[in-house]
Design an enzyme around this catalytic site. Structure first.
Site, PDB file in Angstrom:
ATOM      1  N   LYS A  35      12.257 -18.229  -7.885  1.00 27.81           N
ATOM      2  CA  LYS A  35      11.023 -17.806  -8.569  1.00 27.81           C
ATOM      3  C   LYS A  35      11.172 -17.975 -10.085  1.00 27.81           C
ATOM      4  CE  LYS A  35       8.493 -14.610  -6.323  1.00 27.81           C
ATOM      5  NZ  LYS A  35       8.044 -13.308  -5.789  1.00 27.81           N
ATOM      6  N   GLU A 151      -0.989   0.641  -9.866  1.00 29.81           N
ATOM      7  CA  GLU A 151      -1.787  -0.534 -10.231  1.00 29.81           C
ATOM      8  C   GLU A 151      -2.943  -0.697  -9.234  1.00 29.81           C
ATOM      9  OE1 GLU A 151      -1.730  -2.516 -12.950  1.00 29.81           O
ATOM     10  OE2 GLU A 151      -3.575  -3.132 -11.938  1.00 29.81           O
ATOM     11  N   CYS A 263      -1.725  -4.580   0.906  1.00 27.83           N
ATOM     12  CA  CYS A 263      -1.809  -3.174   0.485  1.00 27.83           C
ATOM     13  C   CYS A 263      -2.415  -2.232   1.528  1.00 27.83           C
ATOM     14  CB  CYS A 263      -2.595  -3.066  -0.820  1.00 27.83           C
ATOM     15  SG  CYS A 263      -1.715  -3.801  -2.202  1.00 27.83           S
ATOM     16  N   LYS A 266      -0.388  -1.290   4.899  1.00 24.89           N
ATOM     17  CA  LYS A 266       0.859  -0.534   4.711  1.00 24.89           C
ATOM     18  C   LYS A 266       0.594   0.794   3.990  1.00 24.89           C
ATOM     19  CE  LYS A 266       2.633  -2.333   0.293  1.00 24.89           C
ATOM     20  NZ  LYS A 266       2.454  -1.110  -0.510  1.00 24.89           N
ATOM     21  N   LYS A 324      -7.967 -12.857   2.067  1.00 25.40           N
ATOM     22  CA  LYS A 324      -9.236 -12.961   1.343  1.00 25.40           C
ATOM     23  C   LYS A 324      -9.191 -14.235   0.506  1.00 25.40           C
ATOM     24  CE  LYS A 324      -8.077  -9.972  -2.549  1.00 25.40           C
ATOM     25  NZ  LYS A 324      -8.541  -8.844  -3.327  1.00 25.40           N
TER      26      LYS A 324
HETATM   27  P1  NAI Z   1       5.784  -9.097  -4.306  1.00 25.21           P
HETATM   28  O1  NAI Z   1       6.539  -9.090  -3.042  1.00 25.21           O
HETATM   29  O2  NAI Z   1       4.835 -10.186  -4.611  1.00 25.21           O
HETATM   30  O3  NAI Z   1       6.807  -9.015  -5.541  1.00 25.21           O
HETATM   31  C1  NAI Z   1       7.925  -8.203  -5.599  1.00 25.21           C
HETATM   32  C2  NAI Z   1       9.005  -8.943  -6.379  1.00 25.21           C
HETATM   33  O4  NAI Z   1      10.065  -8.042  -6.697  1.00 25.21           O
HETATM   34  C3  NAI Z   1       9.652 -10.100  -5.610  1.00 25.21           C
HETATM   35  O5  NAI Z   1       9.526 -11.282  -6.372  1.00 25.21           O
HETATM   36  C4  NAI Z   1      11.126  -9.665  -5.456  1.00 25.21           C
HETATM   37  O6  NAI Z   1      12.005 -10.762  -5.498  1.00 25.21           O
HETATM   38  C5  NAI Z   1      11.299  -8.761  -6.648  1.00 25.21           C
HETATM   39  N1  NAI Z   1      12.381  -7.774  -6.556  1.00 25.21           N
HETATM   40  C6  NAI Z   1      12.688  -6.935  -5.538  1.00 25.21           C
HETATM   41  N2  NAI Z   1      13.719  -6.138  -5.869  1.00 25.21           N
HETATM   42  C7  NAI Z   1      14.073  -6.448  -7.140  1.00 25.21           C
HETATM   43  C8  NAI Z   1      15.065  -5.971  -8.052  1.00 25.21           C
HETATM   44  N3  NAI Z   1      15.907  -4.962  -7.728  1.00 25.21           N
HETATM   45  N4  NAI Z   1      15.155  -6.550  -9.270  1.00 25.21           N
HETATM   46  C9  NAI Z   1      14.324  -7.551  -9.615  1.00 25.21           C
HETATM   47  N5  NAI Z   1      13.353  -8.036  -8.797  1.00 25.21           N
HETATM   48  C10 NAI Z   1      13.232  -7.497  -7.580  1.00 25.21           C
HETATM   49  O7  NAI Z   1       5.040  -7.674  -4.343  1.00 25.21           O
HETATM   50  P2  NAI Z   1       3.613  -7.315  -5.022  1.00 25.21           P
HETATM   51  O8  NAI Z   1       2.503  -7.751  -4.167  1.00 25.21           O
HETATM   52  O9  NAI Z   1       3.639  -7.704  -6.453  1.00 25.21           O
HETATM   53  O10 NAI Z   1       3.660  -5.712  -4.919  1.00 25.21           O
HETATM   54  C11 NAI Z   1       4.535  -4.936  -5.721  1.00 25.21           C
HETATM   55  C12 NAI Z   1       4.093  -3.479  -5.622  1.00 25.21           C
HETATM   56  O11 NAI Z   1       2.782  -3.331  -6.178  1.00 25.21           O
HETATM   57  C13 NAI Z   1       4.001  -2.948  -4.187  1.00 25.21           C
HETATM   58  O12 NAI Z   1       4.379  -1.590  -4.190  1.00 25.21           O
HETATM   59  C14 NAI Z   1       2.531  -3.068  -3.879  1.00 25.21           C
HETATM   60  O13 NAI Z   1       2.096  -2.130  -2.916  1.00 25.21           O
HETATM   61  C15 NAI Z   1       1.899  -2.752  -5.225  1.00 25.21           C
HETATM   62  N6  NAI Z   1       0.567  -3.306  -5.432  1.00 25.21           N
HETATM   63  C16 NAI Z   1       0.288  -4.596  -5.027  1.00 25.21           C
HETATM   64  C17 NAI Z   1      -0.967  -5.138  -5.244  1.00 25.21           C
HETATM   65  C18 NAI Z   1      -1.295  -6.525  -4.790  1.00 25.21           C
HETATM   66  O14 NAI Z   1      -2.480  -6.874  -4.813  1.00 25.21           O
HETATM   67  N7  NAI Z   1      -0.343  -7.344  -4.375  1.00 25.21           N
HETATM   68  C19 NAI Z   1      -2.018  -4.351  -5.925  1.00 25.21           C
HETATM   69  C20 NAI Z   1      -1.604  -3.055  -6.351  1.00 25.21           C
HETATM   70  C21 NAI Z   1      -0.355  -2.551  -6.096  1.00 25.21           C
END
Ligand code: NAI
Length: 433
Positions: A35, A151, A263, A266, A324
């Site tokens: 990434k 967020e 979201c 879960k 979506k």
């Molecule tokens: P994602 O899976 O796209 O991104 C998470 C990233 O964190 C990955 O790139 C992973 O490699 C990295 N990661 C994991 N552990 C790490 C560490 N110790 N150090 C550095 N990097 C690390 O997840 P996403 O969709 O961004 O969601 C993140 C959070 O935000 C979740 O809790 C989700 O529920 C919340 N959220 C997500 C939304 C969405 O539309 N995707 C909207 C609002 C909240």
């Protein structure tokens, strides 16, 4: 200000790029070297409208950097955001907090001055307390505050949502942290986006309550849609008729194949589990999750009916795979359950999605991926509109008819007018009409 994002996923990368655009110095740290390499090369790891330009502009201005090295990422940080995943834990549906806890441990080792640690990930009530405990245990002399800042951005409109939010929720009672968070969000504050300061546990719960409420609205109108089909009413008119009431509001009242995405599924489940743990079950949300779960496969029955009661050996075209439009995110997309149900019934699947094909390949087996909607429809008995991408909003129905074995359209997003499609010689089914 010096800001670090732990996690450069949908939330971390969008938030990091937007904070940089406000003028802050942002470093995004991610464990995934692929990434970070792609980001260094200017290639976005996700599809999100406007993101590539925003990232390029801020990298060029020297305000946005990327690294896999947490020590480098945290060297100057005044505020550190935890934006790692919190998926459902296998087996019990609780939020899996292992990534959050690991990030907290990583941060703890690097703290050398007063730092605000902000959980942006969606985390159950009490997680802030646990993050604080972990950091204190790993680094007893560290000066820090743990803040909850959930967020609310939507994929597909994430930049706009981040820059013009309905509200910003900040959960902390630490005066220094209040000052830091106010400074961070000052550009939005000046745009009159309300900044809501609450206790940390309250902020954590606000995020789950918001998602559960929205999931309930969707599930409610989906059940009304089923009733509309049984009694001969039109759910779109019902939605309009109730949505014009300001107390109800018109958003999230579009009947369809059930909610999906990274979201709602879960987060509703995690809220149910938290509430059960505290001995205060949220029965409405329990029902919403259960009703939504069965709905996705039920949509496959509409397709079977449109194919004359049997799909074995027949080709079905799936238009849209992501949960979506305007995202490549396949997490918990309704298309997965629908396709699997059709495959279980013996159907051959041809599918097209404008951006989601690469992600879809990781979760779906034995699907032929087509070049466009007409290619997907080659030889198909039924075309199923699953995701309302713009590319499917004005299909050339005459052209579609010529390539299909039999002209039938199942429109799970109510994009088309039934009389128009039927006038072109199609069998047509939609949701709640
Ligand atoms: P994602 O899976 O796209 O991104 C998470 C990233 O964190 C990955 O790139 C992973 O490699 C990295 N990661 C994991 N552990 C790490 C560490 N110790 N150090 C550095 N990097 C690390 O997840 P996403 O969709 O961004 O969601 C993140 C959070 O935000 C979740 O809790 C989700 O529920 C919340 N959220 C997500 C939304 C969405 O539309 N995707 C909207 C609002 C909240």
């Amino acid at each position: 200000m010096q800001v670090t994002m732990i996690g450069a996923g949908y939330v971390g990368l969008v938030s990091g790029a937007c904070f940089a655009d406000f003028g802050h110095d942002v470093c995004c740290v991610d464990l995934d070297p692929g990434k970070i390499d792609r980001l260094h090369a200017g290639v976005m790891p996700i599809f999100e409208p406007g993101l590539a330009d925003l990232v390029a502009k801020n990298v060029k201005a020297g305000r946005l950097t990327f690294t896999t090295d947490i020590a480098e990422g945290l060297a100057k940080a005044e505020a550190v955001f935890i934006a790692v995943g919190t998926p459902s834990r296998r087996g019990d549906g609780h939020a899996d907090l292992s990534y959050v806890h690991a990030a907290a441990q990583d941060i703890a080792k690097q703290l050398t001055r007063y730092t605000v640690i902000v959980t942006k990930s969606t985390v159950p009530v009490g997680t802030g307390d646990e993050v604080e405990r972990l950091i204190r245990a790993a680094n007893p002399d560290a000066e820090f505050a743990v803040v909850s800042n959930p967020e609310f951005l939507r994929e597909g409109a994430a930049i706009e949502d981040f820059k013009r939010p309905d509200r910003i929720v900040i959960g902390t009672e630490d005066a220094r942290a209040v000052a830091v968070m106010t400074e961070l969000y000052r550009p939005l504050f000046l745009n009159r986006s309300p900044l809501l300061f609450t206790a940390r546990r309250t902020a954590e719960l606000i995020k789950y309550a918001a998602n559960a409420f929205l999931a309930t609205k969707i599930t409610f109108i989906n059940e009304i849609a089923d009733l509309c089909e049984a009694v001969g009413a039109d759910v779109q008119d019902v939605s309009r008729g109730i949505g014009l009431d300001n107390r109800i509001g018109s958003k999230f009242l579009h009947a369809g194949p059930g909610y999906g995405g990274s979201c709602f599924p879960k987060d509703t489940l995690a809220l149910v589990k938290t509430a059960q743990d505290f001995g205060v079950p949220v029965r409405i949300v329990e029902t919403v999750a259960a009703v939504n779960d069965t709905r996705k496969r039920a949509m496959a029955r509409k397709v079977v009916a449109a194919a004359g009661g049997e799909v074995r050996g027949k080709t079905i075209a799936i238009l849209g795979l992501t949960f979506k439009p305007n995202t490549d995110d396949m997490r918990d997309s309704p298309a997965i359950a629908i396709i699997q149900a059709l495959q279980d019934a013996g159907a051959v699947i041809r599918a097209y999605d404008p951006e989601g094909t690469e992600q879809a390949k990781l979760v779906l087996k034995d699907v032929h991926y087509a070049q466009d909607a007409y290619d997907a429809a080659q030889g198909a008995e039924v075309a199923v509109l699953v995701t309302e991408w713009d590319a499917f909003r004005a299909l050339d129905l005459d052209r579609l008819k010529t390539v299909m074995a039999h002209p039938a359209l199942v429109d799970l997003r109510n994009v088309y007018r039934p009389e128009e499609v039927r006038a072109r010689g199609f069998t047509y089914a939609s949701v709640g009409r």
